[in-house]
Design a protein around this motif. Structure first.
Motif, PDB file in Angstrom:
ATOM      1  N   GLY A  21       2.318  52.894  41.435  1.00  0.00           N
ATOM      2  CA  GLY A  21       3.647  52.900  42.043  1.00  0.00           C
ATOM      3  C   GLY A  21       3.627  53.662  43.354  1.00  0.00           C
ATOM      4  O   GLY A  21       4.154  53.201  44.375  1.00  0.00           O
ATOM      5  N   VAL A  22       2.991  54.823  43.331  1.00  0.00           N
ATOM      6  CA  VAL A  22       2.892  55.643  44.544  1.00  0.00           C
ATOM      7  C   VAL A  22       2.219  54.841  45.654  1.00  0.00           C
ATOM      8  O   VAL A  22       2.701  54.786  46.790  1.00  0.00           O
ATOM      9  N   ILE A  25       4.523  52.190  47.087  1.00  0.00           N
ATOM     10  CA  ILE A  25       5.567  52.772  47.946  1.00  0.00           C
ATOM     11  C   ILE A  25       4.969  53.213  49.270  1.00  0.00           C
ATOM     12  O   ILE A  25       5.499  52.907  50.350  1.00  0.00           O
ATOM     13  N   VAL A  26       3.845  53.894  49.206  1.00  0.00           N
ATOM     14  CA  VAL A  26       3.205  54.346  50.440  1.00  0.00           C
ATOM     15  C   VAL A  26       2.889  53.150  51.330  1.00  0.00           C
ATOM     16  O   VAL A  26       3.168  53.141  52.525  1.00  0.00           O
ATOM     17  N   MET A  29       6.290  51.562  52.590  1.00  0.00           N
ATOM     18  CA  MET A  29       7.070  52.393  53.506  1.00  0.00           C
ATOM     19  C   MET A  29       6.461  52.405  54.904  1.00  0.00           C
ATOM     20  O   MET A  29       7.165  52.400  55.893  1.00  0.00           O
TER      21      MET A  29
END
Lengths: 309, 517, 326, 284
Positions: A21-22, A25-26, A29
């Motif tokens: 998930g991280v 998102i990274v 973004m």
């Protein structure tokens, strides 16, 4: 111990979806950042075709999911591409900075833990006395203190007035003192609060009374029976603080112009250096998740009840 | 105590004394060859002289590479790889006689073919950032013999030798070019030092080039340390952790001057910091508004209070050191007249955006805030925006049709790295330079014509044209010159021959530690 | 006498006022005697226990005297008191679930107790612990020594604590409601165990409970407490055959009977210890109370040899007014 | 007023007023709020206009806190800075609280895969150390007052989701909620009448503490240059500007630092006190 081993493995597996998930998102973004890196990179007189060429070279023309897979594949190999502006590989820039921040955070954490735990115990042993209030106030000051302001104050004292320590830079152990002191003091405040609260809680527990009722000496009761239990929540707080330090070091690093990861990321954000921002944030977040996992595992060692859960 | 013991004791004593004497005897002290440690603010971007976009890279590159000619610290041209040269009467043909016995750091000999190979690289490689400095003027390069080369210009350019002083004119080993060496990281020049190690964001270390044509370099090496914090650089020199600090904050000058171990060198630069005015902004169409803005700003106060005296108020679009400079006397502080102009233009209460970068130029962000105050004082309404440099450049370089409708006033600095007027007029004010560095979208056929004339004018006629150009520009004011920042270099006493070139380059290749330090 | 408590008073200062948890208690205990202290919660019986073992909070104010083995405990230095605790006086608390340190094994705990009070090796400690775990009928003592508390059931933990209390052969064992936190079936087992152990060891017991039935099962003598005071004390047989104080009678009626008769709770609630009722503290709940009860505090008087009671309505006669006895 | 409240509320209020942390924190927070609200009336000068010729004056009768590099009165800028901090922190925490209550409450109430997804996302968001998340957001949306609010709100949001979800899950299982559902009370009404009031105490405590953290984070972003834009007075940014004058003009960074420190301290005291009074058992 097989309980423990199973627990460790399960906890590590549990971290994987979070990390995915991280990474998503990274990855996503970064694509929302303003400014087109291809346009930015091109020389001023570049034609549209030339900009397109640069876009292709960076893989910015591929569909998002494909870019993500390439990105993750490389990330797993520890390859994050090249800095858009200096042409260095990201790893070349990232790891020394990471090491610096890690050194800084570990020092600060060590400092914060020692001071904080001692302060917390000191206060908890005599609750609601002057010395407890002194410690409580000090730690409240600590968590209310803007870390960059604290840094400025320490510079004013140790660099400007006393001329003892450098106000910034890196390279020698001397350069680590003020930044790690700054971070460590804030850490000590949090650890101190947590230790005090947890120690008070533990000291009011039945088993502490039981230990006393069997005549066990205070040393044993407080520093072995109570502390071992009291440290369980402190470990969580310490883990959180350590993660906070890894990321929050950016302010300290800015004040002391310390070449750490936070500064690298902030400068890369300013410069729109995509690969560095991506890799940097990913590394910090991964570290954070790793620390939390490590804390949970440490938990299991300290607290046998967890192993079943 | 018997004789044997006595003898042994005597021997021991003699040995000890002799050793002590030997140790303490004054040894002849050779001139110390130390490493010069230079603290600078940012890491370098590249070591390829033809592609360099920033000054710190030039600090380093100028130790490794050399050009045919070079600036000295007064912007005079001096021969380096060319021993002498002739210019044809029509000003179009430059014949250079090259220095003999020069070798690149990879052993390749330096000769006319090498010069041609370098110009070919500029011609053929469109991605090189600096090709524009030279390529537009040159028709062709001819090898006459091994040590003679001819550069034939399209039209005469009075300052062509100045243009050659730019890093774009530095000579790279033709072998390295041919083999496609990664020149960004692996430089091969003819200079006195060569690359030892580049540790990103930490330091760049150079070591002596033992085969340097000018004799063995006087330093054991040069180490450029990356220290972003201004205060930290100062402190490093004060504490002896560095020998030279570059871009020292002006506010520290007074204090540092009292330190007997340090030299504080306040230098002049050829940079002008402007407030650009978007000529296509509907709010800035009226020339009187731009003139009022110029008159509203107390440049003396900015220099004194924000630059702390390190710098000068701008007198024109060109810095005073540049060939072609002319003071029109138009840049004055007259808030009353400014107010009147605003009234005449019916611009009272006009809302304008003012953009600025932060930390790019000395005092940029602070000056922008001061300027905002001055403009509000004459009845304008200013909305300030601070940009990060990366997005600022990207935004400013946009085509007029893509540019933000909010672009009114913006702070920007310009220093012609060629060190002459063409490097200002051509990129900043020529119509063709839209949408490049003509950031104000200024287009004036008269100015275009005069700039071209000035470029090709014989040297003694230059000012005739540049004077007219400056008169027009300071009336139209697409770019309102504000100040000419100085630079401060602090170094340990005893360091000799450390030069500062007004193109904002610190020249370390001649430096050495003298007896005093 | 092993233990003599004389006019013991324990009070705390709180925001609400002074709490008199124990308000003038006098009692004594012989060697190998078991005293059951009975009362509702809030009657001060646990405070009494803590006072005897010296574990009252620091904020408590203690007056009166507690003599144990010819030493005055109320003025004993903390270090000396600590040496008594766990060795000469031990206590088993109510909550076996929380009384053991969750992060240490049973073996570690029992070893620490032994090594605190005896010179000896770790092996000796563990073998004694093993022996006592067998005596309290813990199955697989070796395994239990290596277990963490959370791996044991409540009953098992209480056995461990009982073993820990008896291991060093103390003179006085206080049991503060040792069974009330356990399941009914386990309660019976533990009570049986305690009764059995009583005959095996050379110790006196103070057994604290709110349940007269339980008190009857273990006590030689019974002391009934109400609102910080002892209202009646007598031998076990005497209390059951001839309860005099109306409160004692109420308690007897509240005991669930095996025969399944009606359980009658005592009406009303335990009074506040900050502002206790005037006169006899039981008078607001007492079915027999009259005007004197509200004004004058009754003294504890010996109405029969060994049978003491504090009630105006008993007034020195052989049997109380309106008593039917049981 | 006190008379009209029900006894338990009155007791809580009385306890709150006796709590020293609440009293001291309350006074500081009130002073801060008043300073923010009344800035135009109490600041002696315009915080954005100075006289360059008066730049970097040390404290003196005319300028009690001295002036900054542009000759602006630091006292006035400190006072106006309270307004900026007040806006940023309260608005961002308010947004986070409202969004957190809605998302966390609904997620717990609805349950099932929606709850699962929300929990996962919150977990992932919480794996970013908060300053990093704020920094990241600020970098994407760019600097500026509104964007700082968004960034700070976003990093506070998952925490309130978690708190709300936790207490909603507890309340949901309680008998009276089941009873309410049985007699056909609408979901919205159950949400408003049972879930919300029962979760209020931890949320109020946490919101107070997060306000302190938000003020610090917003100041930190401004310190890094990613926050509020000049000439809007903001404490973190004032300190950042002052770094150049560290040695020569310490008054430039000392005063905004004191203001920031005391304000954050006030909110922390208040939060601690409220925690003591409202959630006696909650661990912080």
């Amino acid at each position: 111990m097989s309980d423990l081993a199973r627990y460790v493995i399960r906890r590590i597996i549990l971290a994987i979806p979070t990390l995915l998930g991280v990474s998503v998102i990274v990855f996503l973004m970064i694509h929302m950042l303003p400014g087109d890196p291809a346009q930015l990179l091109a020389p001023p007189e570049a034609t549209i075709q030339e900009v397109e060429m640069i876009r292709r070279r960076l893989g910015l023309d591929k569909p998002l999911w494909e870019q993500y897979i390439i990105f993750m594949g490389n990330a797993l190999k520890g390859e994050f591409g090249k800095s858009l502006f200096t042409g260095h590989t990201v790893s070349e820039l990232l790891w020394p900075a990471y090491l610096n921040t890690l050194t800084l955070s570990v020092l600060a954490m060590g400092f914060g833990l020692v001071i904080g735990v001692l302060m917390g115990i000191y206060a908890a042993l005599r609750p609601n006395t002057v010395r407890d209030q002194a410690v409580t106030s000090l730690s409240l000051f600590g968590i209310s203190m803007p870390v960059f302001w604290l840094g400025l104050i320490l510079i004013e004292i140790f660099s400007v007035w006393l001329r003892l320590l450098p106000s910034g830079g890196s390279g020698t152990p001397k350069h680590l003192i003020l930044p790690s002191l700054t971070l460590g003091l804030v850490g000590a405040a949090y650890v101190g609060r947590a230790t005090r609260a947890s120690m008070l809680e533990v000291l009011s527990q039945e088993y502490v009374r039981t230990a006393r009722a069997y005549g066990l000496p205070d040393r044993l009761v407080i520093y072995v029976y109570a502390l071992r239990n009291a440290l369980i929540p402190v470990v969580t707080v310490a883990g959180l603080i350590f993660g906070y330090m890894m990321a929050g070091a950016v302010l300290t690093e800015t004040v002391f112009s310390f070449p750490g990861l936070g500064r690298l990321i902030v400068n890369a954000i300013f410069a729109r250096d995509y690969p560095i921002v991506q890799a940097g944030i990913l590394v910090v977040a991964t570290t954070f998740v790793a620390i939390n996992t490590a804390v949970d595992i440490l938990y299991a060692f300290i607290n046998p009840r967890i192993r079943l859960g | 105590m018997n004789a044997k013991t006595l003898a042994l004791a005597a021997v021991v004593i003699i040995v000890v004394v002799a050793a002590a004497v030997l140790f303490m005897a004054p040894k002849p002290t050779p001139v110390e060859r130390k490493v010069l440690r230079v603290a600078m603010g940012t890491d370098i971007v590249t070591l390829d002289p033809h592609d360099v976009p920033d000054n710190p890279s030039i600090y380093v590159i100028s130790n490794i590479y050399e050009g045919l000619v070079e600036y000295d610290d007064k912007l005079n041209i001096k021969p380096v790889l060319a021993e002498k040269w002739e210019i044809s009467p029509d000003g179009k043909v430059y014949t250079f006689h090259l220095r003999k016995g020069v070798k690149f750091q990879d052993g390749t000999p330096f000769n006319a073919e090498a010069v041609k190979a370098n110009f070919d690289r500029l011609f053929n490689n469109k991605e090189l950032a600096n090709r524009n400095r030279l390529v537009p003027f040159i028709d062709r390069v001819e090898v006459v013999d091994e040590y003679t080369v001819k550069i034939i210009l399209k039209e005469p350019v009075a300052t062509f030798l100045n243009l050659l002083c730019h890093p774009a004119g530095m000579m790279i080993s033709p072998k390295a070019i041919k083999e496609g060496v990664d020149l960004k990281h692996h430089p091969v020049g003819t200079g006195p030092y060569k690359l030892k190690e580049w540790k990103p964001n930490t330091y760049i270390e150079l070591e002596p080039n033992p085969n340097y044509w000018g004799g063995t370099p006087k330093l054991a090496g040069i180490k450029f340390l990356v220290v972003p914090e201004d205060e930290a650089r100062v402190q490093m020199v004060e504490s002896g952790d560095a020998d030279v600090a570059i871009r020292v904050p002006a506010i520290d000058v007074q204090r540092l001057k009292q330190n007997p171990d340090l030299n504080v060198n306040v230098t002049r630069t050829i940079r002008i910091v402007y407030i650009g005015a978007n000529m296509r902004s509907p709010r800035l169409q009226d020339k009187r508004v731009r003139q009022a803005i110029s008159l509203a700003i107390d440049r003396e106060a900015i220099v004194e209070k924000i630059l702390h005296g390190v710098g000068r108020p701008a007198k024109s679009v060109l810095a005073e050191e540049l060939i072609g400079f002319y003071d029109t006397g138009k840049l004055k502080y007259d808030p009353e007249k400014a107010k009147q102009l605003i009234k005449e233009a019916g611009a009272e209460g006009l809302q304008l955006n003012l953009w600025t970068p932060k930390g790019r130029y000395p005092g940029d962000y602070e000056a922008a805030q001061a300027i905002a105050q001055y403009l509000e004082a004459i009845g304008l309404k200013i909305k300030l925006r601070v940009w990060e440099w990366g997005s600022y450049v990207a935004e400013l370089l946009k085509k007029p049709e893509d540019a933000s409708p909010d672009r009114d006033l913006f702070l920007i600095g310009w220093a012609p790295s060629t060190g002459e007027y063409i490097g200002v007029f051509r990129p900043l004010f020529l119509s063709e330079s839209i949408p490049k560095f003509n950031l104000w979208f200024y287009s004036n056929p008269k100015v275009d014509e005069l700039i071209k004339k000035a470029e090709h004018a014989p040297r003694d006629k230059i000012v005739e044209y540049t004077k007219q150009i400056q008169e027009i520009l300071l009336d139209d004011l697409p770019a309102i010159p504000i100040y000419n920042p100085g630079d401060v270099v602090v170094y340990k006493k005893g360091i000799k021959s450390l030069y500062y070139i007004p193109t904002e380059v610190i020249l370390t290749k001649y430096a050495y530690f003298g007896s005093g330090g | 006498m092993l233990l003599e408590v004389n006019d013991l008073r324990v009070s705390y200062h709180t925001d609400e006022g002074v709490v008199r948890a124990v308000d003038g208690i006098t009692l004594s205990l012989d060697r190998r005697e078991t005293l059951a202290v009975v009362g509702e919660s809030g009657s001060g019986k646990s405070t009494l226990a803590l006072a005897v073992i010296g574990l009252l909070p620091k904020t408590a104010r203690v007056e009166g005297s507690i003599r144990f083995l010819d030493r005055e405990l109320t003025t004993l230095r903390e270090e000396e008191f600590r040496r008594l605790r766990g060795d000469r006086i031990t206590i088993v608390f109510q909550e076996p679930m929380t009384a053991l340190n969750p992060v240490f094994t049973i073996g570690r705990f029992m070893r620490d107790i032994y090594l605190t009070h005896r010179e000896g090796s770790e092996e000796e400690a563990l073998s004694l612990a093993r022996e006592w775990l067998s005596k309290v009928k813990v199955p697989g003592p070796e395994k239990v020594l290596n277990s963490y508390p959370h791996e044991l059931s409540g009953g098992m933990r209480q056995r461990v604590l009982i073993a820990s209390s008896l291991m060093l052969e103390p003179d006085l064992v206080i049991m503060d409601e040792p069974t009330s936190a356990l399941d009914v079936s386990v309660q019976a087992q533990i009570l049986r165990l305690i009764a059995e152990l009583k005959s095996q060891v050379d110790a006196s017991f103070i057994f604290i409970t709110h349940n007269l039935g339980v008190a009857a099962a273990v006590g030689d003598r019974v002391a009934v407490m109400y609102a910080g005071k002892v209202v009646e004390t007598a031998s076990k047989r005497e209390i059951f055959s001839n309860p005099l104080h109306p409160y004692t009678k109420g308690l007897l009626k509240a005991v669930p009977k095996v025969s399944g008769g009606e359980v009658e709770p005592i009406p009303g609630t335990v009074p506040s210890l900050v502002n206790p009722p005037s006169g006899c503290r039981f008078h607001p709940r007492c079915p027999l109370a009259d005007g004197r009860c509200a004004e004058e505090e009754p003294a504890l008087t010996e109405v029969e040899p060994g049978h003491w009671v504090a009630c105006h309505r008993v007034s020195g006669m052989g049997s109380g007014p309106g008593t039917g006895g049981e | 007023m006190l008379m009209e409240l029900d006894p338990s509320t009155r007791r809580t209020l009385r306890r709150a007023l006796r709590n020293r942390n609440i009293r001291v924190g309350g006074v500081i927070v009130a002073a801060f709020v008043l300073m923010g609200l009344l800035a135009p009336f109490i600041a002696p000068y315009d915080p954005t206009k100075g006289n360059l010729r008066d730049s970097l004056l040390p404290p003196c009768p005319k300028y009690p806190f001295g002036t900054d590099f542009a000759g602006r009165d630091i006292l006035s800028r400190v006072i106006w800075g309270a307004r900026t901090s007040l806006i940023v922190s309260t608005v961002s925490v308010f947004i986070a609280v409202v969004a957190g209550i809605l998302v966390g409450g609904l997620s717990a109430y609805v349950g099932g895969w929606i709850d699962e997804v929300v929990t996962r996302i919150v977990d992932v968001m919480l794996s970013f150390p908060d300053i990093l998340l704020a920094l990241f957001v600020a970098a994407i949306v760019g600097p500026g007052l509104e964007n700082v609010i968004v960034a700070v709100a976003l990093y506070n949001f998952p925490q309130f989701v978690r708190i709300m979800r936790g207490s909603a899950l507890q309340v949901k299982e309680m008998e009276y909620v089941e009873a309410a559902r049985a007699i056909g009370e609408s979901n919205a009404s159950i949400f408003a009448r049972y879930l919300l009031p029962n979760s209020l105490a931890p949320i109020v405590v946490h919101a107070t503490l997060r306000t302190a953290a938000s003020i610090l984070t917003a100041a930190g972003l401004s310190f890094l240059g990613l926050g509020v834009q000049p000439p809007i007075p903001e404490w973190g940014q004032m300190m950042s500007d002052a770094r150049t004058y560290l040695v020569t003009a310490p008054h430039v960074w000392v005063f905004p630092g004191i203001a920031l420190f005391i304000t954050v301290l006030g909110f922390n005291l208040l939060g601690d006190g409220l925690n003591d009074v409202l959630n006696p058992k909650m661990e912080v």
